[in-house]
Design a protein around this motif. Structure first.
Motif, PDB file in Angstrom:
ATOM      1  N   VAL A  58       0.832  -1.149   0.176  1.00 17.44           N
ATOM      2  CA  VAL A  58      -0.207  -0.521   0.288  1.00 17.44           C
ATOM      3  C   VAL A  58       0.918   0.996   0.361  1.00 17.44           C
ATOM      4  N   VAL A  96       3.772  -1.797   3.349  1.00 14.04           N
ATOM      5  CA  VAL A  96       3.366  -0.331   3.001  1.00 14.04           C
ATOM      6  C   VAL A  96       4.664   0.226   2.304  1.00 14.04           C
ATOM      7  N   LEU A 102       1.122   5.822   0.903  1.00 11.55           N
ATOM      8  CA  LEU A 102      -0.298   6.507   1.013  1.00 11.55           C
ATOM      9  C   LEU A 102       0.044   8.036   0.537  1.00 11.55           C
ATOM     10  N   ALA A 145      -8.253   2.816   9.100  1.00 14.03           N
ATOM     11  CA  ALA A 145      -7.069   2.330   8.113  1.00 14.03           C
ATOM     12  C   ALA A 145      -7.703   1.042   7.712  1.00 14.03           C
ATOM     13  N   LEU A 162      -0.862   2.162   8.893  1.00 10.09           N
ATOM     14  CA  LEU A 162      -0.131   0.645   8.287  1.00 10.09           C
ATOM     15  C   LEU A 162       0.510   0.481   8.689  1.00 10.09           C
ATOM     16  N   VAL A 170      -8.391  -0.314   3.660  1.00 10.07           N
ATOM     17  CA  VAL A 170      -7.803  -0.975   2.545  1.00 10.07           C
ATOM     18  C   VAL A 170      -9.021  -1.871   2.452  1.00 10.07           C
TER      19      VAL A 170
END
Lengths: 168, 126
Positions: free
Chosen positions: A53, A126, A55, B57, A114, B61
Protein backbone atom coordinates in the motif's frame (compact mmCIF):
# COMPACT_ATOMS: atom_id res chain seq x y z
CA UNK A 1 -23.85 14.11 -7.42
CA UNK A 2 -23.10 10.52 -8.20
CA UNK A 3 -23.60 9.08 -4.73
CA UNK A 4 -26.17 10.38 -2.30
CA UNK A 5 -25.15 10.30 1.36
CA UNK A 6 -27.07 7.96 3.68
CA UNK A 7 -30.11 9.66 5.19
CA UNK A 8 -28.97 8.92 8.75
CA UNK A 9 -25.80 11.01 8.42
CA UNK A 10 -26.20 14.79 8.62
CA UNK A 11 -23.31 15.52 6.25
CA UNK A 12 -21.88 19.01 5.89
CA UNK A 13 -22.15 19.94 2.22
CA UNK A 14 -18.88 21.82 1.75
CA UNK A 15 -19.65 22.61 -1.89
CA UNK A 16 -22.78 24.44 -0.78
CA UNK A 17 -21.06 26.05 2.24
CA UNK A 18 -18.15 27.44 0.19
CA UNK A 19 -20.51 28.63 -2.54
CA UNK A 20 -22.65 30.57 -0.06
CA UNK A 21 -19.66 31.82 1.95
CA UNK A 22 -17.96 33.18 -1.18
CA UNK A 23 -21.21 34.77 -2.36
CA UNK A 24 -21.60 36.49 1.02
CA UNK A 25 -18.03 37.81 0.73
CA UNK A 26 -18.49 38.93 -2.87
CA UNK A 27 -16.00 36.38 -4.22
CA UNK A 28 -16.43 34.54 -7.48
CA UNK A 29 -17.94 31.09 -7.05
CA UNK A 30 -15.37 28.28 -6.90
CA UNK A 31 -15.93 25.51 -9.40
CA UNK A 32 -15.33 22.17 -7.74
CA UNK A 33 -14.23 19.33 -9.98
CA UNK A 34 -17.19 17.47 -11.38
CA UNK A 35 -16.85 14.14 -13.15
CA UNK A 36 -20.04 12.56 -14.38
CA UNK A 37 -18.13 9.81 -16.21
CA UNK A 38 -17.35 6.90 -13.87
CA UNK A 39 -13.74 6.43 -12.84
CA UNK A 40 -11.61 3.68 -14.26
CA UNK A 41 -12.04 0.69 -11.96
CA UNK A 42 -9.12 -1.68 -11.63
CA UNK A 43 -9.73 -5.09 -10.08
CA UNK A 44 -7.09 -5.89 -7.44
CA UNK A 45 -4.81 -8.70 -8.59
CA UNK A 46 -3.56 -9.82 -5.17
CA UNK A 47 -5.15 -10.65 -1.83
CA UNK A 48 -5.01 -7.73 0.60
CA UNK A 49 -2.57 -9.63 2.82
CA UNK A 50 -0.06 -9.70 -0.05
CA UNK A 51 -0.59 -6.14 -1.25
CA UNK A 52 1.82 -3.22 -0.90
CA UNK A 53 0.00 0.00 0.00
CA UNK A 54 1.31 3.46 -0.91
CA UNK A 55 -0.05 6.37 1.11
CA UNK A 56 -0.66 9.77 -0.49
CA UNK A 57 -1.80 12.74 1.57
CA UNK A 58 -2.54 16.39 0.94
CA UNK A 59 -2.63 18.70 3.91
CA UNK A 60 0.86 20.19 3.78
CA UNK A 61 2.75 17.48 5.71
CA UNK A 62 6.54 17.50 5.63
CA UNK A 63 9.40 16.17 7.72
CA UNK A 64 11.63 18.24 10.02
CA UNK A 65 14.68 19.12 7.92
CA UNK A 66 12.73 19.12 4.65
CA UNK A 67 11.68 22.24 2.76
CA UNK A 68 8.12 23.17 3.71
CA UNK A 69 5.43 23.75 1.11
CA UNK A 70 4.44 27.19 -0.02
CA UNK A 71 0.77 28.04 0.46
CA UNK A 72 0.18 29.15 -3.10
CA UNK A 73 -0.27 26.52 -5.81
CA UNK A 74 2.71 24.43 -4.67
CA UNK A 75 2.82 21.57 -7.18
CA UNK A 76 5.74 19.78 -5.55
CA UNK A 77 5.59 16.70 -3.37
CA UNK A 78 7.65 15.39 -0.46
CA UNK A 79 8.54 11.80 0.36
CA UNK A 80 8.17 10.72 3.98
CA UNK A 81 10.01 7.48 4.89
CA UNK A 82 7.53 4.92 6.20
CA UNK A 83 9.26 4.61 9.59
CA UNK A 84 9.40 8.36 10.30
CA UNK A 85 8.50 8.96 13.96
CA UNK A 86 5.47 11.20 14.58
CA UNK A 87 7.74 13.69 16.37
CA UNK A 88 9.51 14.51 13.08
CA UNK A 89 6.32 15.28 11.14
CA UNK A 90 5.21 18.86 10.55
CA UNK A 91 2.04 20.40 9.10
CA UNK A 92 1.30 23.81 7.65
CA UNK A 93 -1.69 24.72 5.52
CA UNK A 94 -3.72 27.82 4.65
CA UNK A 95 -7.15 26.22 4.68
CA UNK A 96 -7.77 24.02 7.70
CA UNK A 97 -7.29 24.02 11.47
CA UNK A 98 -4.04 22.16 12.13
CA UNK A 99 -4.29 22.08 15.92
CA UNK A 100 -4.92 18.35 16.11
CA UNK A 101 -2.71 17.44 13.15
CA UNK A 102 0.23 19.00 14.99
CA UNK A 103 -0.59 17.08 18.17
CA UNK A 104 -1.10 13.79 16.34
CA UNK A 105 -0.18 13.76 12.63
CA UNK A 106 -1.97 10.42 12.25
CA UNK A 107 -5.24 12.36 11.89
CA UNK A 108 -4.12 13.38 8.40
CA UNK A 109 -1.30 10.86 7.66
CA UNK A 110 -2.24 7.37 8.91
CA UNK A 111 1.29 5.94 8.77
CA UNK A 112 1.13 4.38 12.24
CA UNK A 113 -2.10 2.56 11.35
CA UNK A 114 -0.65 1.29 8.06
CA UNK A 115 2.47 0.02 9.81
CA UNK A 116 0.23 -1.82 12.28
CA UNK A 117 -1.90 -3.31 9.47
CA UNK A 118 1.30 -4.60 7.85
CA UNK A 119 2.63 -5.99 11.15
CA UNK A 120 -0.73 -7.70 11.77
CA UNK A 121 -0.72 -9.24 8.29
CA UNK A 122 -3.87 -7.43 7.14
CA UNK A 123 -1.87 -5.88 4.28
CA UNK A 124 1.36 -7.18 2.80
CA UNK A 125 3.51 -4.10 3.30
CA UNK A 126 3.64 -0.31 3.20
CA UNK A 127 5.58 1.42 0.41
CA UNK A 128 9.01 2.75 1.46
CA UNK A 129 7.76 6.35 1.40
CA UNK A 130 4.48 8.22 1.72
CA UNK A 131 3.88 10.94 -0.89
CA UNK A 132 2.69 14.23 0.56
CA UNK A 133 1.71 17.52 -1.03
CA UNK A 134 -0.11 20.72 -0.34
CA UNK A 135 -3.44 20.44 -2.02
CA UNK A 136 -5.45 23.62 -2.34
CA UNK A 137 -4.28 24.04 -5.93
CA UNK A 138 -7.12 25.98 -7.47
CA UNK A 139 -6.29 25.26 -11.12
CA UNK A 140 -7.37 21.76 -12.11
CA UNK A 141 -5.23 22.05 -15.25
CA UNK A 142 -2.16 22.88 -13.18
CA UNK A 143 -2.93 20.01 -10.80
CA UNK A 144 -3.34 17.60 -13.70
CA UNK A 145 -0.26 18.69 -15.63
CA UNK A 146 2.26 19.56 -12.90
CA UNK A 147 1.51 17.53 -9.74
CA UNK A 148 -0.37 14.39 -10.76
CA UNK A 149 2.00 12.81 -13.35
CA UNK A 150 4.90 12.66 -10.88
CA UNK A 151 2.70 11.07 -8.21
CA UNK A 152 1.41 8.45 -10.64
CA UNK A 153 5.00 7.61 -11.68
CA UNK A 154 6.14 7.29 -8.08
CA UNK A 155 3.27 4.92 -7.24
CA UNK A 156 4.50 2.58 -9.99
CA UNK A 157 8.20 3.00 -9.12
CA UNK A 158 7.36 2.12 -5.51
CA UNK A 159 5.73 -1.06 -6.85
CA UNK A 160 2.45 -0.31 -5.10
CA UNK A 161 -0.50 -2.68 -5.47
CA UNK A 162 -2.95 -0.26 -3.79
CA UNK A 163 -2.97 3.54 -3.35
CA UNK A 164 -4.62 5.03 -0.25
CA UNK A 165 -5.30 8.75 -0.67
CA UNK A 166 -6.02 11.01 2.29
CA UNK A 167 -7.21 14.54 1.48
CA UNK A 168 -7.88 17.20 4.09
CA UNK B 1 -7.70 14.34 -4.33
CA UNK B 2 -10.41 12.58 -6.28
CA UNK B 3 -8.79 13.79 -9.50
CA UNK B 4 -5.41 12.33 -8.54
CA UNK B 5 -7.10 9.07 -7.53
CA UNK B 6 -8.79 8.84 -10.93
CA UNK B 7 -5.43 9.26 -12.69
CA UNK B 8 -3.72 6.63 -10.51
CA UNK B 9 -6.62 4.24 -11.10
CA UNK B 10 -6.49 4.91 -14.86
CA UNK B 11 -2.76 4.03 -14.77
CA UNK B 12 -3.62 0.56 -13.44
CA UNK B 13 -3.37 0.76 -9.63
CA UNK B 14 -6.58 0.34 -7.58
CA UNK B 15 -7.24 3.31 -5.31
CA UNK B 16 -9.28 4.20 -2.26
CA UNK B 17 -9.79 7.73 -0.89
CA UNK B 18 -10.62 8.64 2.67
CA UNK B 19 -12.83 11.73 2.83
CA UNK B 20 -14.71 13.91 5.32
CA UNK B 21 -16.25 16.00 2.50
CA UNK B 22 -18.91 13.75 0.99
CA UNK B 23 -20.18 16.07 -1.74
CA UNK B 24 -16.71 17.17 -2.90
CA UNK B 25 -15.64 13.54 -3.25
CA UNK B 26 -18.93 12.50 -4.88
CA UNK B 27 -18.46 15.31 -7.42
CA UNK B 28 -14.84 14.40 -8.23
CA UNK B 29 -16.08 10.80 -8.42
CA UNK B 30 -13.05 8.58 -7.69
CA UNK B 31 -13.29 4.79 -7.91
CA UNK B 32 -13.68 4.05 -4.18
CA UNK B 33 -14.03 6.18 -1.06
CA UNK B 34 -14.53 5.69 2.67
CA UNK B 35 -16.22 8.54 4.56
CA UNK B 36 -15.28 9.73 8.05
CA UNK B 37 -17.94 11.99 9.61
CA UNK B 38 -15.48 14.36 11.29
CA UNK B 39 -14.66 18.07 11.03
CA UNK B 40 -12.06 18.87 8.35
CA UNK B 41 -8.50 18.23 9.43
CA UNK B 42 -9.14 14.70 10.78
CA UNK B 43 -9.77 12.66 7.65
CA UNK B 44 -7.99 9.58 8.99
CA UNK B 45 -9.15 9.68 12.61
CA UNK B 46 -9.69 11.44 15.89
CA UNK B 47 -6.51 12.68 17.62
CA UNK B 48 -4.74 10.37 20.08
CA UNK B 49 -7.13 7.55 19.17
CA UNK B 50 -4.89 4.83 17.72
CA UNK B 51 -7.64 2.19 17.95
CA UNK B 52 -10.12 4.31 16.00
CA UNK B 53 -7.42 5.34 13.49
CA UNK B 54 -6.60 1.68 12.90
CA UNK B 55 -10.28 0.84 12.30
CA UNK B 56 -10.51 3.61 9.70
CA UNK B 57 -7.32 2.59 7.89
CA UNK B 58 -8.52 -1.02 7.90
CA UNK B 59 -11.93 -0.04 6.50
CA UNK B 60 -10.14 1.92 3.76
CA UNK B 61 -7.84 -0.87 2.58
CA UNK B 62 -10.62 -3.46 2.84
CA UNK B 63 -12.75 -1.27 0.54
CA UNK B 64 -10.32 -2.13 -2.27
CA UNK B 65 -11.93 -5.57 -2.43
CA UNK B 66 -15.24 -4.64 -0.80
CA UNK B 67 -16.40 -1.95 -3.21
CA UNK B 68 -17.55 -3.45 -6.48
CA UNK B 69 -18.91 -0.43 -8.39
CA UNK B 70 -16.95 2.73 -9.27
CA UNK B 71 -18.01 5.87 -7.43
CA UNK B 72 -19.10 4.08 -4.26
CA UNK B 73 -18.59 5.90 -0.94
CA UNK B 74 -19.03 3.93 2.28
CA UNK B 75 -19.20 5.57 5.72
CA UNK B 76 -17.44 4.30 8.84
CA UNK B 77 -19.63 4.30 11.98
CA UNK B 78 -17.33 6.44 14.17
CA UNK B 79 -18.65 9.78 15.41
CA UNK B 80 -17.00 12.98 16.55
CA UNK B 81 -17.44 13.42 20.32
CA UNK B 82 -18.91 16.94 20.15
CA UNK B 83 -21.92 17.04 17.77
CA UNK B 84 -21.86 20.86 17.57
CA UNK B 85 -18.93 20.70 15.12
CA UNK B 86 -21.41 20.75 12.23
CA UNK B 87 -22.73 24.17 13.23
CA UNK B 88 -19.25 25.64 13.11
CA UNK B 89 -18.48 23.91 9.79
CA UNK B 90 -21.62 25.45 8.25
CA UNK B 91 -20.76 29.02 9.23
CA UNK B 92 -20.34 31.25 6.20
CA UNK B 93 -16.87 32.48 7.02
CA UNK B 94 -13.60 32.26 5.13
CA UNK B 95 -11.09 30.55 7.43
CA UNK B 96 -8.27 30.63 4.92
CA UNK B 97 -5.06 32.46 5.72
CA UNK B 98 -3.11 34.39 3.09
CA UNK B 99 -1.68 32.09 0.42
CA UNK B 100 1.99 33.04 0.66
CA UNK B 101 4.34 31.84 -2.07
CA UNK B 102 7.36 31.09 0.13
CA UNK B 103 7.80 27.88 2.18
CA UNK B 104 5.67 28.09 5.32
CA UNK B 105 7.40 26.34 8.22
CA UNK B 106 5.66 25.16 11.36
CA UNK B 107 8.46 26.76 13.42
CA UNK B 108 11.67 28.75 13.06
CA UNK B 109 13.59 25.65 14.15
CA UNK B 110 12.14 23.84 11.12
CA UNK B 111 13.26 26.63 8.82
CA UNK B 112 16.78 26.54 10.30
CA UNK B 113 16.96 22.74 9.93
CA UNK B 114 15.84 22.94 6.30
CA UNK B 115 18.42 25.65 5.54
CA UNK B 116 21.13 23.54 7.20
CA UNK B 117 20.23 20.62 4.94
CA UNK B 118 19.16 22.29 1.72
CA UNK B 119 20.83 25.72 1.78
CA UNK B 120 19.33 29.20 1.74
CA UNK B 121 16.83 28.26 -0.97
CA UNK B 122 14.89 26.49 1.77
CA UNK B 123 13.89 29.92 3.08
CA UNK B 124 12.70 31.51 -0.15
CA UNK B 125 11.57 28.45 -2.10
CA UNK B 126 13.45 29.80 -5.10
Amino acid sequence: MSTAPPSDIDIVDYIDVTKRAYEALGYQAYRWAENTEPSAFVAPTKPLAESKVVLLASGGIYRHGDIAFTHKDDVGHREIPVDTPDEELRVTHFAYDQTHARQDPNVVLPLTALRTLAADGVIGSVADVALTFMGGIYSQRRLGEQLTPGLVSRCHELDADIALLVPV
Amino acid sequence: MGLIAREIEASGIPTVCLTSAWTITASANPARAVYTDFPLGHTSGRPNDPVGQLEIARAAVEAIHGITAPGTIIPVPQQWPDPTWRDEARELVDHRTERLDTPQYQSDADRDAAIATHGENAACGC
